[in-house]
Structures are given as C-alpha cells and as structure tokens.
Write an enzyme that holds these catalytic residues in place. Structure first.
Site, short mmCIF file in Angstrom:
data_model
loop_
_atom_site.label_atom_id
_atom_site.label_comp_id
_atom_site.label_asym_id
_atom_site.label_seq_id
_atom_site.Cartn_x
_atom_site.Cartn_y
_atom_site.Cartn_z
N SER A 167 0.84 -1.20 0.00
CA SER A 167 0.00 0.00 0.00
C SER A 167 0.87 1.25 0.00
CB SER A 167 -0.92 0.00 1.23
OG SER A 167 -1.37 1.32 1.50
N ASP A 315 -5.76 0.43 -9.09
CA ASP A 315 -6.89 1.30 -9.42
C ASP A 315 -7.47 1.00 -10.81
OD1 ASP A 315 -6.63 2.56 -7.00
OD2 ASP A 315 -5.38 4.18 -7.78
C1 S3P Z 1 -2.91 5.71 -3.52
C2 S3P Z 1 -2.59 4.41 -3.28
C3 S3P Z 1 -3.50 3.30 -3.56
C4 S3P Z 1 -4.58 3.69 -4.55
C5 S3P Z 1 -5.22 5.01 -4.22
C6 S3P Z 1 -4.17 6.11 -4.16
C7 S3P Z 1 -1.94 6.74 -3.14
O1 S3P Z 1 -4.13 2.89 -2.36
O2 S3P Z 1 -5.57 2.71 -4.62
O3 S3P Z 1 -6.18 5.34 -5.20
O4 S3P Z 1 -2.11 7.92 -3.52
O5 S3P Z 1 -0.97 6.41 -2.43
P1 S3P Z 1 -3.43 1.83 -1.36
O6 S3P Z 1 -2.22 2.46 -0.81
O7 S3P Z 1 -4.47 1.59 -0.30
O8 S3P Z 1 -3.17 0.63 -2.20
#
Ligand code: S3P
Length: 433
Positions: A167, A315
């Site tokens: 993440s 995404d």
């Molecule tokens: C993001 C990370 C992702 C993504 C989100 C934006 C970011 O989430 O799905 O739309 O800006 O770091 P996760 O870190 O929960 O995977």
C-alpha cells in the site's frame, strides 16, 4: 445522478485528463510541513483533493487559490500544525486519512479523523500499528482500526517496518512520520507500489533512499517549498485509453500524462493484450516523467496479471475486468483481496454489475475469473458509490449493445468530475440525468 450511455460507440481524438490525484494530495500535504510557500499548478479539483485542502485548513494551514490555476500552501516548517477545533472530515478519501495519520503522529495534540460511510468501513490498522510503535497513540473501531481515528502523537522514534500489505498510502504515512523522527525510518513493501512520495520528498530536500522494496528516510527531514506542476492522472486516463484500446480502429491521444514507471503497468498490460500504444513528448516535471500517450484499438486477447503487478494496477483492475470481458480467452485475477477494502468491495461490485451486462465473470476470494469474449448488453447498473466502478461501467456500456444506465454516478466527482463531458467530446453518446 445517472449516466446514460449509448452502446457500440466510437471514441477518438485528443484530450487531456484531470491532474494526478496521488500527486495532488502529496503536493498539498508535503507542502504543509515544508518551509516556505509551495505553489501548485494544475492541482486536481475533485472531491478527494478538496477533502485534503479542508483538513489542512482545519489544522491551521493557509491554503489559497489566488488564480484559477494556482494553489498556494504556506508551509508551517515542521511539526507546527494547530490543534483542530473539531473532527477532520476526509470525505471518501483514504489517501487523505492515511497520510494525515502519518503527519498527526508527529503532533502532540489530539485529532479525530473521520469520513463518509465508505471510508469508515476501511481498515487503518496498517498505519495505526506502526505509528504506535513509533510512539503515537492511535485509536479506532475494532481491531482493524476502522475510522473515526483518534490520534495523539508527539516525539517519534524511527522504526524499521515490514508492511503486511502493498500500500503506497501506508508507506507514505510512515515516510511522513519518519520525516519527523530522529534517525532512519525504513519501510519494506511486500511488492513495489507507486513511488511518488519517495520522488517528491527527495525533490523537496529529504534524504530518501530506495533499494528494491526497501525505502528509508532520514529524520528529521527539512523540506523546502518548491513550485510544482501536477501532470495528468494515468488512472483516470485508463478509462478512456482502455475504451479506445478495445474499439477496433479507434485512435486516442491523451496529453501530458504522468508516466512514472510505477503507474504505467496498465498501459503495458494493454500492449500485452494486443493494443498499440505510443509514448511521445517525454519530459520530466518536478521529478516525475510525463508524456503524451496514443492508443490504437484492436481486438484484444486475455491477460492474467501476475501477483507482483497487482499493486501497480490496483486502481485499474475494475476497467481491466471490463476489457477482459470483451477479450479473447480466460482472465484470472488472483492476489487482489485489497480490492475488497477500496471505496467499495470492487470484486463484488464488478462481478455483480458486469454479470447484469452478460459478462461471464465469477467471483473469487482474491479476484475474479472472466471468460471472453462476450457480447456485453446494455443494462441498468449501479456504481456502488465508487467512482472507479461508475466509470468502468460507463465504458462497459460504450462497448455493449444497446443502452446502459449507470445509477448513482455522482461519485465520479471524487477523482474525475469532467468524465461525462470528456467522453462525449471524444464522440461517445453520453447523457447526464
Ligand atoms: C494511492 C494508493 C493506492 C490507490 C489510491 C491512491 C496513493 O491505495 O488505490 O487510489 O495515492 O498512495 P493503497 O495504498 O491503499 O493501495
């Protein structure tokens, strides 16, 4: 609001898409604790980013928009935010809530972070537990730390932390907290995720080192405000590029997209599926590669992403499900259980709604299995309150026979308010009701 889309549509031409959401949040949040005034051109004007603006203002940060295309953030130059007078409402935005947890961990006042019903169902333990290890006090509902999150921080210890999930939001929260700790904070990711934070923190003057899946930051980091420009969001472009890729003979150019290598896996997968893509006008903008991307559509063949690719297209998986339905062959998505804790349970949402359109899609605990190609047929489908589900279904409608109605589509304003307009400018028959 509902979107009514006429099927078997064509799209083509040249367009721009909204500025990148991830970079917009980071520009505002990193700017808030830098020294000096950050000037941001082409900031994303969508609900999620406005949630970040609202929360930063609630923490005493001066964020202004002196011109239509210029936002300024008066950096407080360290852990100098003000105690908020009430709860901080992050709306639908997980990025806002998780990144602010990292920032608030360095502040000795109490703050309550909350959001809409969807955000209140999303787990924050991946951030709460390591922040507690660094010395912050964090409370949430259940052992998964569901929001509202009550956080009170202070002096932080550096930490070496292995994230249980890939993440970028969790990694970024720890890098922000690490920027305030005394010493080196190290984060290990199970799989590589988007690296905007590493690039931007470095661009602003922090010492950040990346070796494979290991990222470290030396604290206390001193950030100096800069002029920033946000390039186009490849995840928003994915809906349009994906649509054109699946329409034989369609040709679409999207200008000035962020083509950071950790964000273009979707385009690579489209190439594997048989679409023709070209990158031109390449440049570097505040540490991020940008380019124009041109796609030419053709008949697509199925592609099952590898587990290590999943975080890089997290995404784009909903639109990939749509494309898999019209591609020749079997697509199996595994290792994507994260989709269940996004703005909606995206596995259930896509399986349920694409089935209504006639797709041969089957739910799996950690993904789906899709047999293609099938003739999608227009139907009444629901967004599940999730912007990416809404836009994916609109594209499914464009590729289908007949008319599709996407209900509760107002959520597109979370990341891509101009989606219906741009789609129609590119030649699709879309009506907003
Ligand atoms: C993001 C990370 C992702 C993504 C989100 C934006 C970011 O989430 O799905 O739309 O800006 O770091 P996760 O870190 O929960 O995977």
């Amino acid at each position: 609001m509902r979107l009514v889309i006429q099927g078997k549509g064509q799209i083509g031409g040249t367009c721009r898409v909204p500025p990148d959401k991830s970079l917009s949040h980071r520009a505002l949040i990193f700017g808030s604790f830098a020294t000096g005034e950050t000037k941001i051109r082409n900031l994303l004007r969508a609900d999620d980013v406005m949630s970040t603006v609202r929360c930063l203002r609630g923490l005493g940060v001066e964020v202004h928009q002196p011109e239509p295309d210029l936002w300024t953030v008066a950096g407080v130059g360290g852990p100098n935010l003000k105690e908020p007078s009430g709860p901080l409402d992050c709306g639908n935005s997980g990025t806002t809530l998780r990144l602010l947890m990292g920032l608030l961990a360095a502040h000795s006042f109490e703050a309550l972070l909350t959001g809409d019903a969807s955000l209140q169902a999303r787990p924050m333990d991946r951030v709460a537990i390591p922040l507690q290890k660094m010395g912050a006090s964090v409370q949430g509902r259940t052992e998964r730390y569901l929001p509202p999150i009550l956080i009170k921080g202070g002096r932080l210890r550096p930490v070496a932390w292995e994230l249980p999930v890939a993440s970028a939001q969790a990694k970024t929260a720890l890098l922000i907290a690490g920027a305030f700790a005394n010493g080196t904070t190290t984060v290990v990711e199970p799989f590589k995720t988007r690296d905007h934070s590493e690039r931007l923190l470095q661009f602003l003057g922090a010492r950040v080192v990346t070796e494979g899946r290991v990222v470290s930051i030396v604290g206390p980091a001193k950030l100096t405000a800069q002029n920033l420009e946000i390039p186009g969001d490849p995840s928003s472009a994915a809906f349009l590029v994906g649509a054109a890729a699946a329409i034989a003979g369609a040709s679409l150019k999207v200008r000035r997209l962020c083509v950071n290598p950790t964000r273009v896996e979707f385009f690579r997968i489209l190439q594997e599926m048989g679409a023709h893509l070209e990158f031109s006008n390449e440049a570097i903008v505040n540490g991020e590669p940008v380019a124009d991307v041109t796609v030419t559509g053709s008949a697509l063949t199925a592609y099952s992403p590898m587990i290590s690719q999943v975080p890089l297209v997290i995404d784009e998986l909903p639109i990939l499900a749509v494309l898999a339905s019209v591609s020749e062959g079997v697509t199996v998505l595994s290792g994507a259980e994260e989709l269940r804790v996004k703005e909606s349970d995206r596995i259930r949402a896509m399986v349920s709604e694409l089935s209504k359109m006639g797709a041969a899609i089957e739910e799996r605990p950690d993904g789906w299995r899709i047999v293609g190609p099938c003739r999608l047929r227009g139907a009444q489908v629901f967004s599940w309150g999730d912007h990416r589900v809404a836009m994916s279904l609109a594209i499914a409608g464009l590729l289908a026979d007949g008319t599709t109605v996407v209900e509760n589509a107002e959520c597109v304003t979370v990341s891509f308010p101009e989606f219906p307009n741009i789609l129609s400018e590119l030649g699709a028959q879309v009506r907003v009701e």
